[in-house]
Design a protein around this motif. Structure first.
Motif, PDB file in Angstrom:
ATOM      1  N   LYS A  65       0.842  -1.181   0.000  1.00  0.00           N
ATOM      2  CA  LYS A  65       0.000   0.000   0.000  1.00  0.00           C
ATOM      3  C   LYS A  65       0.881   1.237   0.000  1.00  0.00           C
ATOM      4  O   LYS A  65       1.904   1.263   0.675  1.00  0.00           O
ATOM      5  CB  LYS A  65      -0.882  -0.018   1.245  1.00  0.00           C
ATOM      6  N   CYS A  66       0.474   2.249  -0.775  1.00  0.00           N
ATOM      7  CA  CYS A  66       1.233   3.495  -0.857  1.00  0.00           C
ATOM      8  C   CYS A  66       1.099   4.250   0.460  1.00  0.00           C
ATOM      9  O   CYS A  66       0.001   4.383   1.002  1.00  0.00           O
ATOM     10  CB  CYS A  66       0.713   4.335  -2.019  1.00  0.00           C
ATOM     11  N   ALA A  67       2.228   4.771   0.958  1.00  0.00           N
ATOM     12  CA  ALA A  67       2.229   5.501   2.217  1.00  0.00           C
ATOM     13  C   ALA A  67       1.623   6.893   2.066  1.00  0.00           C
ATOM     14  O   ALA A  67       1.221   7.500   3.054  1.00  0.00           O
ATOM     15  CB  ALA A  67       3.654   5.618   2.746  1.00  0.00           C
ATOM     16  N   VAL A  68       1.507   7.413   0.841  1.00  0.00           N
ATOM     17  CA  VAL A  68       0.999   8.768   0.619  1.00  0.00           C
ATOM     18  C   VAL A  68      -0.491   8.752   0.294  1.00  0.00           C
ATOM     19  O   VAL A  68      -1.303   9.361   0.983  1.00  0.00           O
ATOM     20  CB  VAL A  68       1.790   9.461  -0.505  1.00  0.00           C
ATOM     21  N   CYS A  69      -0.869   8.049  -0.761  1.00  0.00           N
ATOM     22  CA  CYS A  69      -2.265   8.098  -1.211  1.00  0.00           C
ATOM     23  C   CYS A  69      -3.082   6.898  -0.759  1.00  0.00           C
ATOM     24  O   CYS A  69      -4.308   6.910  -0.879  1.00  0.00           O
ATOM     25  CB  CYS A  69      -2.326   8.207  -2.734  1.00  0.00           C
ATOM     26  N   GLY A  70      -2.449   5.845  -0.263  1.00  0.00           N
ATOM     27  CA  GLY A  70      -3.182   4.684   0.217  1.00  0.00           C
ATOM     28  C   GLY A  70      -3.591   3.707  -0.867  1.00  0.00           C
ATOM     29  O   GLY A  70      -4.385   2.802  -0.615  1.00  0.00           O
ATOM     30  N   LYS A  71      -3.062   3.893  -2.072  1.00  0.00           N
ATOM     31  CA  LYS A  71      -3.407   2.983  -3.171  1.00  0.00           C
ATOM     32  C   LYS A  71      -2.906   1.577  -2.836  1.00  0.00           C
ATOM     33  O   LYS A  71      -1.777   1.398  -2.411  1.00  0.00           O
ATOM     34  CB  LYS A  71      -2.747   3.463  -4.462  1.00  0.00           C
ATOM     35  N   GLY A  72      -3.779   0.579  -3.004  1.00  0.00           N
ATOM     36  CA  GLY A  72      -3.430  -0.788  -2.665  1.00  0.00           C
ATOM     37  C   GLY A  72      -3.785  -1.756  -3.783  1.00  0.00           C
ATOM     38  O   GLY A  72      -4.026  -1.352  -4.918  1.00  0.00           O
ATOM     39  N   VAL A  73      -3.838  -3.018  -3.441  1.00  0.00           N
ATOM     40  CA  VAL A  73      -4.114  -4.074  -4.409  1.00  0.00           C
ATOM     41  C   VAL A  73      -5.590  -4.031  -4.803  1.00  0.00           C
ATOM     42  O   VAL A  73      -6.464  -3.915  -3.951  1.00  0.00           O
ATOM     43  CB  VAL A  73      -3.754  -5.442  -3.811  1.00  0.00           C
ATOM     44  N   ALA A  74      -5.846  -4.125  -6.108  1.00  0.00           N
ATOM     45  CA  ALA A  74      -7.218  -4.184  -6.619  1.00  0.00           C
ATOM     46  C   ALA A  74      -7.523  -5.630  -6.988  1.00  0.00           C
ATOM     47  O   ALA A  74      -6.652  -6.357  -7.472  1.00  0.00           O
ATOM     48  CB  ALA A  74      -7.378  -3.288  -7.834  1.00  0.00           C
ATOM     49  N   VAL A  75      -8.759  -6.062  -6.736  1.00  0.00           N
ATOM     50  CA  VAL A  75      -9.146  -7.444  -6.984  1.00  0.00           C
ATOM     51  C   VAL A  75     -10.268  -7.455  -8.011  1.00  0.00           C
ATOM     52  O   VAL A  75     -11.158  -6.613  -7.990  1.00  0.00           O
ATOM     53  CB  VAL A  75      -9.624  -8.121  -5.678  1.00  0.00           C
ATOM     54  N   GLY A  76     -10.201  -8.430  -8.917  1.00  0.00           N
ATOM     55  CA  GLY A  76     -11.242  -8.568  -9.922  1.00  0.00           C
ATOM     56  C   GLY A  76     -11.254  -9.975 -10.478  1.00  0.00           C
ATOM     57  O   GLY A  76     -10.668 -10.888  -9.899  1.00  0.00           O
ATOM     58  N   MET A  77     -11.919 -10.145 -11.587  1.00  0.00           N
ATOM     59  CA  MET A  77     -12.027 -11.449 -12.214  1.00  0.00           C
ATOM     60  C   MET A  77     -11.302 -11.469 -13.550  1.00  0.00           C
ATOM     61  O   MET A  77     -11.420 -10.527 -14.331  1.00  0.00           O
ATOM     62  CB  MET A  77     -13.497 -11.804 -12.457  1.00  0.00           C
ATOM     63  N   LYS A  78     -10.550 -12.528 -13.767  1.00  0.00           N
ATOM     64  CA  LYS A  78      -9.929 -12.775 -15.064  1.00  0.00           C
ATOM     65  C   LYS A  78     -10.918 -13.651 -15.829  1.00  0.00           C
ATOM     66  O   LYS A  78     -11.331 -14.694 -15.318  1.00  0.00           O
ATOM     67  CB  LYS A  78      -8.610 -13.498 -14.842  1.00  0.00           C
ATOM     68  N   VAL A  79     -11.315 -13.213 -17.016  1.00  0.00           N
ATOM     69  CA  VAL A  79     -12.329 -13.934 -17.772  1.00  0.00           C
ATOM     70  C   VAL A  79     -11.693 -14.466 -19.051  1.00  0.00           C
ATOM     71  O   VAL A  79     -11.209 -13.698 -19.878  1.00  0.00           O
ATOM     72  CB  VAL A  79     -13.537 -13.028 -18.110  1.00  0.00           C
ATOM     73  N   SER A  80     -11.718 -15.788 -19.219  1.00  0.00           N
ATOM     74  CA  SER A  80     -11.138 -16.398 -20.404  1.00  0.00           C
ATOM     75  C   SER A  80     -12.105 -16.306 -21.584  1.00  0.00           C
ATOM     76  O   SER A  80     -13.247 -15.859 -21.451  1.00  0.00           O
ATOM     77  CB  SER A  80     -10.813 -17.865 -20.126  1.00  0.00           C
ATOM     78  N   HIS A  81     -11.670 -16.754 -22.735  1.00  0.00           N
ATOM     79  CA  HIS A  81     -12.499 -16.737 -23.939  1.00  0.00           C
ATOM     80  C   HIS A  81     -13.748 -17.603 -23.754  1.00  0.00           C
ATOM     81  O   HIS A  81     -14.822 -17.264 -24.241  1.00  0.00           O
ATOM     82  CB  HIS A  81     -11.679 -17.222 -25.140  1.00  0.00           C
ATOM     83  N   SER A  82     -13.601 -18.708 -23.014  1.00  0.00           N
ATOM     84  CA  SER A  82     -14.746 -19.585 -22.753  1.00  0.00           C
ATOM     85  C   SER A  82     -15.539 -19.142 -21.519  1.00  0.00           C
ATOM     86  O   SER A  82     -16.376 -19.873 -21.023  1.00  0.00           O
ATOM     87  CB  SER A  82     -14.274 -21.022 -22.567  1.00  0.00           C
TER      88      SER A  82
END
Length: 63
Positions: free
Chosen positions: A4-21
């Motif tokens: 996490k950034c000590a200045v702005c607090g930006k951290g890890v973002a979570v989402g879904m990886k979607v394949s072709h199928s």
């Protein structure tokens, strides 16, 4: 040390990886953090800062 950034607090973002199928698996996007020596509360300290904060001048670097 947290990703996490000590200045702005930006951290890890979570989402879904979607394949072709359309098989969905969890994916994380980590911020580009750099360990820099910066002036914090008047004293030099090593902190994790994202490159956007470094580039925009939100961090006063120590020598």
């Amino acid at each position: 040390m947290a990703r996490k950034c000590a200045v702005c607090g930006k951290g890890v973002a979570v989402g879904m990886k979607v394949s072709h199928s359309h098989i969905r698996t969890k994916k994380t996007w980590a911020p580009n953090l750099q360990r820099v020596k910066a002036i914090v509360d008047g004293a030099p300290r090593r902190v994790m800062v994202c490159t956007r904060c470094l580039r925009s001048g939100k961090v006063q670097r120590a020598i």
